[in-house]
Write a protein that holds these residues in place. Structure first.
Motif, short mmCIF file in Angstrom:
data_model
loop_
_atom_site.label_atom_id
_atom_site.label_comp_id
_atom_site.label_asym_id
_atom_site.label_seq_id
_atom_site.Cartn_x
_atom_site.Cartn_y
_atom_site.Cartn_z
N MET A 1 1.20 -6.38 -53.57
CA MET A 1 0.40 -5.57 -52.64
C MET A 1 0.59 -6.09 -51.21
N SER A 2 0.78 -5.17 -50.30
CA SER A 2 0.96 -5.57 -48.90
C SER A 2 -0.36 -6.10 -48.34
N LYS A 3 -0.25 -6.88 -47.27
CA LYS A 3 -1.45 -7.43 -46.64
C LYS A 3 -2.35 -6.32 -46.09
N LYS A 4 -1.75 -5.26 -45.59
CA LYS A 4 -2.52 -4.13 -45.08
C LYS A 4 -3.34 -3.49 -46.19
N LEU A 81 -8.22 -8.85 -37.31
CA LEU A 81 -7.66 -8.56 -38.63
C LEU A 81 -6.30 -7.89 -38.52
N ILE A 82 -6.19 -6.91 -37.63
CA ILE A 82 -4.92 -6.20 -37.46
C ILE A 82 -3.83 -7.17 -37.01
N LYS A 86 -0.22 -8.79 -39.33
CA LYS A 86 1.17 -8.76 -38.88
C LYS A 86 1.86 -10.12 -39.01
N THR A 87 1.11 -11.16 -39.33
CA THR A 87 1.68 -12.49 -39.46
C THR A 87 1.95 -12.82 -40.93
N ILE A 97 -11.15 -12.51 -43.48
CA ILE A 97 -11.46 -11.70 -42.30
C ILE A 97 -11.95 -10.32 -42.72
N SER A 98 -11.37 -9.78 -43.78
CA SER A 98 -11.81 -8.47 -44.29
C SER A 98 -13.26 -8.53 -44.75
N LEU A 99 -13.64 -9.63 -45.40
CA LEU A 99 -15.03 -9.79 -45.85
C LEU A 99 -15.99 -9.87 -44.66
N ILE A 100 -15.60 -10.62 -43.65
CA ILE A 100 -16.44 -10.71 -42.45
C ILE A 100 -16.58 -9.34 -41.79
N PHE A 101 -15.47 -8.62 -41.72
CA PHE A 101 -15.48 -7.28 -41.13
C PHE A 101 -16.38 -6.33 -41.93
N SER A 102 -16.20 -6.30 -43.25
CA SER A 102 -16.99 -5.38 -44.07
C SER A 102 -18.46 -5.78 -44.08
N GLY A 103 -18.75 -7.08 -44.02
CA GLY A 103 -20.14 -7.52 -43.94
C GLY A 103 -20.80 -7.04 -42.66
N ALA A 104 -20.07 -7.15 -41.56
CA ALA A 104 -20.61 -6.68 -40.28
C ALA A 104 -20.81 -5.16 -40.31
#
Length: 205
Positions: A1-4, A81-82, A86-87, A97-104
């Motif tokens: 699965m890609s990171k995106k 996150l974006i 890319k890295t 970072i996705s968890l922090i984003f979705s929590g917010a």
């Protein structure tokens, strides 16, 4: 699965779970109602104006400021996150970072919309898409329900400021979005070298 795709899947699943749980609690529990699952784990329905641990400031103006600030913060997290996707960073960092984003996002949804779609939960179960909502857009309350009173007792008298007082650990009530942020921060700490790599200094010959 890609990171995106990993980030998108993590965000979608966690936000949906967060909102399903909150809407269920809001439409099935009266404010203050409690269900004992275990002695150390209870479902206890409370609402707060959006700050961690139930703190608040500035009344309605402070509430609006907090919501707007969160919108700016979540935008910054999205760009972070974006850029990270890319890295060649470890997948755990993407998940963190996705968890922090979705929590917010989860708590922002409460703050922005719940005041305009739910009526009050005091002494009755709230109605979704109520004719007379308890607030307005940007003035919703965050729904909390997870309570883990693992230990309760009197603190030793030699402890500064709190000695001799009755204390419960863990006394704060939280929701899935709060848990996502906490787990995300913990993962960033564990994988800090991958999340915040130091630039190697080039030694000139």
């Amino acid at each position: 699965m890609s990171k995106k795709n990993l980030a998108i899947l993590t965000i979608l699943c966690t936000i949906i779970l967060d909102q399903v749980i909150k809407i269920y609690i809001k439409t099935n529990f009266v404010l203050g109602e409690e269900v004992v699952v275990f002695d150390w784990f209870k479902i206890h329905f409370v609402e707060n104006n959006g700050m961690a641990m139930g703190f608040e400031f500035g009344g309605k103006a402070g509430k609006l400021f907090l919501t707007v600030f969160r919108l700016f913060a979540v935008t910054a997290i999205m760009y972070w996150l974006i850029g990270t996707i890319k890295t060649k960073v470890h997948n755990a960092v993407i998940i963190a970072i996705s968890l922090i984003f979705s929590g917010a996002i989860g708590n922002i949804i409460d703050s922005v919309f719940y005041g305009a779609i739910f009526d009050d939960s005091t002494n009755k179960v709230a109605t979704l898409f109520a004719d007379q909502p308890y607030g307005s857009i940007f003035h919703g309350k965050v729904v909390d329900m997870f309570y883990f009173p693992i230990w309760s007792g009197n603190l030793p008298s030699w402890i500064p400021f709190m000695g001799g007082e009755t204390y419960t650990f863990f006394q704060y009530i939280f929701n899935p979005a709060d848990a996502y942020i906490t787990i995300g921060v913990a993962l960033l700490f564990i994988f800090s070298k991958q999340a915040f790599p130091k630039e190697e200094k080039k030694i000139e010959a």
